[in-house]
Design a protein around this motif. Sequence first.
Motif, PDB file in Angstrom:
ATOM      1  N   HIS A  41      33.491  44.314  30.090  1.00  0.00           N
ATOM      2  CA  HIS A  41      34.922  44.021  29.983  1.00  0.00           C
ATOM      3  C   HIS A  41      35.324  43.028  31.062  1.00  0.00           C
ATOM      4  O   HIS A  41      34.737  42.989  32.141  1.00  0.00           O
ATOM      5  N   ILE A  42      36.351  42.266  30.810  1.00  0.00           N
ATOM      6  CA  ILE A  42      36.792  41.238  31.745  1.00  0.00           C
ATOM      7  C   ILE A  42      37.245  41.831  33.073  1.00  0.00           C
ATOM      8  O   ILE A  42      37.045  41.230  34.144  1.00  0.00           O
ATOM      9  N   LYS A  47      36.126  42.324  39.008  1.00  0.00           N
ATOM     10  CA  LYS A  47      35.872  43.134  40.199  1.00  0.00           C
ATOM     11  C   LYS A  47      34.555  42.732  40.860  1.00  0.00           C
ATOM     12  O   LYS A  47      34.448  42.666  42.085  1.00  0.00           O
ATOM     13  N   MET A  48      33.530  42.465  40.050  1.00  0.00           N
ATOM     14  CA  MET A  48      32.238  42.069  40.613  1.00  0.00           C
ATOM     15  C   MET A  48      32.298  40.675  41.236  1.00  0.00           C
ATOM     16  O   MET A  48      31.680  40.418  42.263  1.00  0.00           O
ATOM     17  N   VAL A  49      33.048  39.777  40.650  1.00  0.00           N
ATOM     18  CA  VAL A  49      33.216  38.440  41.225  1.00  0.00           C
ATOM     19  C   VAL A  49      33.896  38.558  42.592  1.00  0.00           C
ATOM     20  O   VAL A  49      33.519  37.893  43.557  1.00  0.00           O
ATOM     21  N   MET A  50      34.890  39.436  42.713  1.00  0.00           N
ATOM     22  CA  MET A  50      35.623  39.588  43.967  1.00  0.00           C
ATOM     23  C   MET A  50      34.771  40.192  45.082  1.00  0.00           C
ATOM     24  O   MET A  50      35.151  40.141  46.251  1.00  0.00           O
ATOM     25  N   THR A  76      45.840  31.813  41.083  1.00  0.00           N
ATOM     26  CA  THR A  76      45.670  32.205  42.491  1.00  0.00           C
ATOM     27  C   THR A  76      44.984  33.547  42.656  1.00  0.00           C
ATOM     28  O   THR A  76      44.949  34.094  43.747  1.00  0.00           O
ATOM     29  N   ASN A  77      44.439  34.120  41.571  1.00  0.00           N
ATOM     30  CA  ASN A  77      43.676  35.366  41.710  1.00  0.00           C
ATOM     31  C   ASN A  77      42.501  35.363  40.744  1.00  0.00           C
ATOM     32  O   ASN A  77      42.500  34.662  39.731  1.00  0.00           O
ATOM     33  N   VAL A  78      41.488  36.153  41.086  1.00  0.00           N
ATOM     34  CA  VAL A  78      40.202  36.116  40.388  1.00  0.00           C
ATOM     35  C   VAL A  78      40.311  36.601  38.945  1.00  0.00           C
ATOM     36  O   VAL A  78      39.694  36.025  38.050  1.00  0.00           O
ATOM     37  N   LYS A  79      41.056  37.661  38.696  1.00  0.00           N
ATOM     38  CA  LYS A  79      41.120  38.222  37.347  1.00  0.00           C
ATOM     39  C   LYS A  79      41.612  37.202  36.332  1.00  0.00           C
ATOM     40  O   LYS A  79      41.035  37.054  35.249  1.00  0.00           O
ATOM     41  N   VAL A  80      42.682  36.499  36.667  1.00  0.00           N
ATOM     42  CA  VAL A  80      43.210  35.479  35.759  1.00  0.00           C
ATOM     43  C   VAL A  80      42.215  34.320  35.635  1.00  0.00           C
ATOM     44  O   VAL A  80      42.044  33.746  34.561  1.00  0.00           O
ATOM     45  N   GLY A  86      36.284  32.321  30.790  1.00  0.00           N
ATOM     46  CA  GLY A  86      35.431  32.895  29.758  1.00  0.00           C
ATOM     47  C   GLY A  86      34.023  33.142  30.293  1.00  0.00           C
ATOM     48  O   GLY A  86      33.599  32.559  31.288  1.00  0.00           O
ATOM     49  N   PHE A  87      33.291  34.007  29.619  1.00  0.00           N
ATOM     50  CA  PHE A  87      31.986  34.433  30.125  1.00  0.00           C
ATOM     51  C   PHE A  87      30.949  33.319  30.096  1.00  0.00           C
ATOM     52  O   PHE A  87      30.079  33.266  30.958  1.00  0.00           O
ATOM     53  N   ARG A  88      31.023  32.441  29.142  1.00  0.00           N
ATOM     54  CA  ARG A  88      29.989  31.401  29.046  1.00  0.00           C
ATOM     55  C   ARG A  88      30.012  30.485  30.266  1.00  0.00           C
ATOM     56  O   ARG A  88      28.978  30.227  30.890  1.00  0.00           O
TER      57      ARG A  88
END
Length: 278
Positions: A41-42, A47-50, A76-80, A86-88
């Motif tokens: 899930h996105i 969370k893992m990117v952060m 200005t934030n990772v989730k957005v 996108g995952f690719r």
Amino acid sequence: MDRLEIFRGIATEASKGDLTFPTNVNATLKLQQALEDPDCHIDAAAKMVMAEPLLSARTVAIANSAAYNRSNNEVTNVKVAVSRLGFRTLKSMVASVIVRQLNSKVTDPALKAKAAQLWEHSAHVAALAQVIAKRITKVDPDTAMFAGIVHEVGGFYLISRAEEFPGLLDGDPEDWVEYGEKLIGRGVLKKLGVPDGVMTAVEALWHGVRAMPPETLGDTLLLANDLARVVSPLHQKEGVTIKQTAAAINFEVEGGTLHSILEDAEEEIESLTAALLV
């Protein structure tokens, strides 16, 4: 060549964009594997990117590039940022980061320990910034957390270069603040394309001037940095403990005092810190 001369040399390289970034290989490999899962899930990906400061900065920077920001709305934030990319595209970015990680891996045990402590400090600051933003300053909590994650990114870069210059990180930490943090840190943040609002907040942290109670993103970041339970190894001074510093900071705000608000949010802060340290 003395330490000051070395700092200036690295700062000159940073200002020219001549940078090679070390990062946490294992964390990024976990992210890459998770992205291969069709059920990922996105929210989990974000969370893992952060959990990796350099990857967080790069994700936001790419999302703000002309190729992905057609509407000219700055992220200005990772989730957005993850949602926009996108995952690719994220998979390609992660793969390129991994290659650079393998070529610049720190091997010295003392430097590894500094890097680990620096990330633990960053995770504490990020979690505190998120809670302070949400409950006190009312600035965007996700942006505050992102600022906490990247506020010491220049320090991570300097640690990666320290093996080339034995003794570089010895001595007075004020040398790092004056010549490393402000010069090298600014160059690294610019190279990563950190949004202007976050850059301004980090620079406010360097200058150490804030309103009390805090009002802006910079105030939020500076307060979180002062309250963090783990100190940056690049700023650590003998004879002063984190508990002594944090205990001296308190003020009244709507809904109580700083101490009462943090006590009420302790579980939230601890769980968020733990998630960032995974």
